[in-house]
Design a protein around this motif. Structure first.
Motif, short mmCIF file in Angstrom:
data_model
loop_
_atom_site.label_atom_id
_atom_site.label_comp_id
_atom_site.label_asym_id
_atom_site.label_seq_id
_atom_site.Cartn_x
_atom_site.Cartn_y
_atom_site.Cartn_z
N GLY A 36 53.01 21.28 -32.69
CA GLY A 36 54.46 21.31 -32.56
C GLY A 36 54.82 22.37 -31.54
O GLY A 36 54.35 22.34 -30.42
N LYS A 37 55.64 23.34 -31.94
CA LYS A 37 56.06 24.42 -31.04
C LYS A 37 55.62 25.77 -31.59
O LYS A 37 55.48 25.95 -32.79
CB LYS A 37 57.58 24.41 -30.85
CG LYS A 37 58.12 23.22 -30.09
CD LYS A 37 59.62 23.34 -29.89
CE LYS A 37 60.17 22.17 -29.09
NZ LYS A 37 61.65 22.29 -28.88
N ALA A 38 55.44 26.69 -30.67
CA ALA A 38 55.16 28.08 -31.02
C ALA A 38 56.34 28.90 -30.51
O ALA A 38 56.32 29.41 -29.39
CB ALA A 38 53.85 28.55 -30.40
N ALA A 39 57.39 28.98 -31.32
CA ALA A 39 58.63 29.63 -30.90
C ALA A 39 58.58 31.13 -31.17
O ALA A 39 58.06 31.58 -32.20
CB ALA A 39 59.82 29.01 -31.63
N LYS A 40 59.14 31.88 -30.25
CA LYS A 40 59.20 33.33 -30.41
C LYS A 40 59.91 33.69 -31.70
O LYS A 40 60.97 33.13 -32.02
CB LYS A 40 59.92 33.95 -29.22
CG LYS A 40 59.24 33.72 -27.88
CD LYS A 40 60.04 34.34 -26.74
CE LYS A 40 59.40 34.08 -25.39
NZ LYS A 40 60.16 34.69 -24.28
N GLY A 41 59.34 34.63 -32.44
CA GLY A 41 59.94 35.07 -33.69
C GLY A 41 59.65 34.18 -34.87
O GLY A 41 60.03 34.52 -36.00
N LEU A 82 55.51 35.30 -34.59
CA LEU A 82 55.16 35.42 -33.19
C LEU A 82 56.09 36.42 -32.51
O LEU A 82 57.26 36.54 -32.87
CB LEU A 82 55.27 34.05 -32.52
CG LEU A 82 54.31 32.99 -33.08
CD1 LEU A 82 54.63 31.63 -32.48
CD2 LEU A 82 52.86 33.37 -32.80
N PRO A 83 55.59 37.17 -31.53
CA PRO A 83 56.41 38.21 -30.88
C PRO A 83 57.61 37.61 -30.16
O PRO A 83 57.54 36.49 -29.63
CB PRO A 83 55.43 38.87 -29.91
CG PRO A 83 54.40 37.83 -29.65
CD PRO A 83 54.24 37.08 -30.94
N GLU A 84 58.68 38.37 -30.13
CA GLU A 84 59.89 37.94 -29.42
C GLU A 84 59.96 38.50 -28.01
O GLU A 84 60.82 38.11 -27.23
CB GLU A 84 61.13 38.36 -30.22
CG GLU A 84 61.20 37.75 -31.61
CD GLU A 84 62.45 38.16 -32.37
OE1 GLU A 84 63.32 38.80 -31.76
OE2 GLU A 84 62.54 37.86 -33.58
N ASP A 85 59.05 39.44 -27.70
CA ASP A 85 59.09 40.10 -26.40
C ASP A 85 57.92 39.69 -25.51
O ASP A 85 57.49 40.43 -24.63
CB ASP A 85 59.07 41.62 -26.58
CG ASP A 85 57.84 42.10 -27.35
OD1 ASP A 85 57.13 41.25 -27.93
OD2 ASP A 85 57.60 43.32 -27.37
N ALA A 86 57.38 38.49 -25.73
CA ALA A 86 56.26 38.00 -24.92
C ALA A 86 56.43 36.51 -24.67
O ALA A 86 57.05 35.80 -25.47
CB ALA A 86 54.93 38.28 -25.61
N LEU A 107 54.40 30.57 -25.50
CA LEU A 107 55.47 30.68 -26.49
C LEU A 107 56.77 30.09 -25.93
O LEU A 107 57.10 30.30 -24.76
CB LEU A 107 55.70 32.14 -26.88
CG LEU A 107 54.48 32.90 -27.41
CD1 LEU A 107 54.86 34.32 -27.80
CD2 LEU A 107 53.87 32.17 -28.62
N THR A 108 57.48 29.36 -26.78
CA THR A 108 58.75 28.77 -26.36
C THR A 108 59.90 29.66 -26.82
O THR A 108 59.71 30.61 -27.60
CB THR A 108 58.91 27.37 -26.96
OG1 THR A 108 58.89 27.46 -28.40
CG2 THR A 108 57.78 26.46 -26.52
#
Length: 248
Positions: free
Chosen positions: A34-39, A132-136, A175-176
């Motif tokens: 699926g998706k790897a969304a930030k956060g 998942l990190p929000e700053d990458a 990351l999306t």
């Protein structure tokens, strides 16, 4: 002369397309289900092909990025393989759901309990990861692949923008953008907090998307072979016609 140049161009195009598509089959890669969304949270698959004709892959070690430690890393059971997680204190303070995290997973090791990945086959190793990190924009997971003949391949070279792909590139997870519609990152966080299965269900809805890139690569590779073969055949035929005309 013009016909010969067209044939040569066709052959070169076929070889080039095949060369570009081949690495998609050879390297250890990582793709989200699926998706790897930030956060958010995601299930990611490490795809490991066997590149040898005379040995099986018997071990895979995946290192979790130290610059972006993850509060939650859980391997999914894989038949015929034993999973072991290595933990350590995070290099920088980490908090999850209001609690201080004192230990994080730094490495996951899968060891074959049987024959492993035999020649001509590949295996997927799923991990549930987050938040998942929000700053990458990406995460680099260095991997080490071990064969039954004791050969070790280190997939640890970090690809650089504007440069050719290294010989042994590390798996990179793209990351999306963060989602806040209740079905993406935010929904995954809620599921992680209450123990529900919302996160895996959302991932399963598009579990085949990780394989779409492989299908495209295969199609391009086959198309390249066909184009190249057609160019060579046309060039040979044209040459014969010219020779026949000249002898007449």
């Amino acid at each position: 002369m013009k016909v010969s140049r067209i044939a040569a161009a066709g052959s070169a195009a076929g070889i080039a397309v095949l060369a570009l598509s081949a690495p998609a089959f050879a390297h250890v890669t990582v793709q989200p289900e699926g998706k790897a969304a930030k956060g958010g949270y995601a299930v990611v698959d490490f795809k490991v092909p066997n590149e040898r004709d005379n040995a099986s892959t018997t071990k895979l070690e995946v290192t979790i990025p130290a610059d972006h430690p993850l509060a939650s890393v859980m391997p999914q059971p894989v038949p015929g393989w034993k999973a072991e997680v290595t933990k350590a204190k995070p290099a920088k303070p980490l908090e999850s759901h209001g609690e201080q995290i004192t230990e994080v997973v730094t490495k996951v090791t899968w060891t074959a309990e049987g024959k492993g990945i035999e020649p001509g086959y590949f295996q997927k190793f799923p991990l549930s990861v987050g938040a998942l990190p929000e700053d990458a924009d990406e995460l680099v997971f260095k991997a080490i692949q071990t064969y039954s003949n004791k050969e070790v391949v280190r997939w640890i070279e970090v690809p650089q923008d504007g440069q050719e792909e290294p010989d042994n590139p590390a798996p990179v997870l793209e990351l999306t953008a963060a989602e806040d519609d209740g079905h993406g990152a935010a929904g995954a966080k809620a599921g992680a907090e209450d123990g529900s299965t919302a996160q895996p269900a959302a991932a399963d809805a598009s579990a085949d998307s990780g394989d779409s890139s492989d299908t495209t690569a295969r199609v391009l590779g086959i198309a390249g072979i066909v184009v190249g073969a057609a160019g060579v055949a046309y060039g040979v035929l044209a040459g014969r016609r010219r020779d026949t005309g000249a002898s007449a």
